[in-house]
Write an enzyme that holds these catalytic residues in place. Sequence first.
Site, PDB file in Angstrom:
ATOM      1  N   ASP A 138      20.599  53.394 -42.085  1.00 40.95           N
ATOM      2  CA  ASP A 138      20.069  52.660 -41.738  1.00 40.95           C
ATOM      3  C   ASP A 138      19.873  51.170 -42.706  1.00 40.95           C
ATOM      4  O   ASP A 138      18.707  50.892 -43.480  1.00 40.95           O
ATOM      5  CB  ASP A 138      18.811  52.018 -41.110  1.00 40.95           C
ATOM      6  CG  ASP A 138      18.107  51.324 -40.347  1.00 40.95           C
ATOM      7  OD1 ASP A 138      18.454  50.491 -40.344  1.00 40.95           O
ATOM      8  OD2 ASP A 138      17.182  51.031 -38.878  1.00 40.95           O
ATOM      9  N   SER A 173      14.787  47.455 -32.612  1.00 38.15           N
ATOM     10  CA  SER A 173      14.314  47.040 -34.096  1.00 38.15           C
ATOM     11  C   SER A 173      12.623  46.413 -34.108  1.00 38.15           C
ATOM     12  O   SER A 173      11.911  47.491 -33.100  1.00 38.15           O
ATOM     13  CB  SER A 173      14.664  46.525 -34.677  1.00 38.15           C
ATOM     14  OG  SER A 173      15.507  45.504 -35.705  1.00 38.15           O
ATOM     15  N   HIS A 220      21.661  50.491 -38.084  1.00 39.54           N
ATOM     16  CA  HIS A 220      20.779  49.869 -37.057  1.00 39.54           C
ATOM     17  C   HIS A 220      20.678  49.826 -36.461  1.00 39.54           C
ATOM     18  O   HIS A 220      19.928  50.193 -34.559  1.00 39.54           O
ATOM     19  CB  HIS A 220      20.215  48.764 -37.959  1.00 39.54           C
ATOM     20  CG  HIS A 220      18.946  48.244 -37.525  1.00 39.54           C
ATOM     21  ND1 HIS A 220      18.031  48.663 -37.780  1.00 39.54           N
ATOM     22  CD2 HIS A 220      18.482  46.677 -36.818  1.00 39.54           C
ATOM     23  CE1 HIS A 220      16.816  47.715 -36.897  1.00 39.54           C
ATOM     24  NE2 HIS A 220      17.545  46.732 -36.849  1.00 39.54           N
TER      25      HIS A 220
END
Length: 265
Positions: free
Chosen positions: A202, A103, A232
């Site tokens: 996601d 991320s 995610h």
Amino acid sequence: MDPQQRPLSLSGAPDGPLAGSLRRGRTGVALFHGFTSGPVSVAPWATALAAAGADVEVPLLPGHGTRWEDLERVTATDWRGAARRTVDALLATHEHVVVAGLSMGGALALDAAAHRRVTGVVVVNPGLRFASPLAPLAGWLKYAVRTVEPIANDTVSPEADERAYPRTPVAGVHQVGRLQSAARRGLADITAPVLAFRSTTDHVVPPSSITVLSRGLSPGLLTLRPLENSYHVATLDTDAPIIHAESVRFLSGLPGSPEQAGQHG
């Protein structure tokens, strides 16, 4: 301080495919966690890389692992500096250094790769764009709204827990936007191969993030691997074993890696 959100420094197994026989022949990996979470979110990934022979460093990024109020006082420059210091320390002692991240940590890895001579890049659901249309306005919204509900533990697995903050400071979101902009600008300067894992579902990072990545990198650098059974935080989700195995395979095949050297020695 969250006792579980500690920096990780793992020495690689001497008999793994990523281990070298010379003092400077080992592979080093700088691995970065995501926004509001910490090393817990990537710890199984780090352990798998170390078991394969890589020396792995997972720093606790500024503003994390304590309380959400601390994220109001840090900047994108603080995160970028911490990432580069981690990479520089590995470059000083390792012949081959790979940057990796989840991320926001993926954005940090890409940003570092644009400014350091790394051997490869591995990212999981890298955050180069926001999903929320309001997030780019955080620089103004922070004066009216201090925090918002967290977007945490976005996983298929109900047991996963990344130990993220219970609130997300809007000032911190603004700094994530600044990091994203810097990472996007640097994509054209990356020369190392990039392996990107992308969850097909996601709820945090939009598909446009991978679109930006593929368009920004030089042709031929990107290998994209979809993850069908994770959300995610895929590093703690059902597809984590795929990330582990394919990351090791990718690193083993990089030019100059110990395994490649053994094949051509």
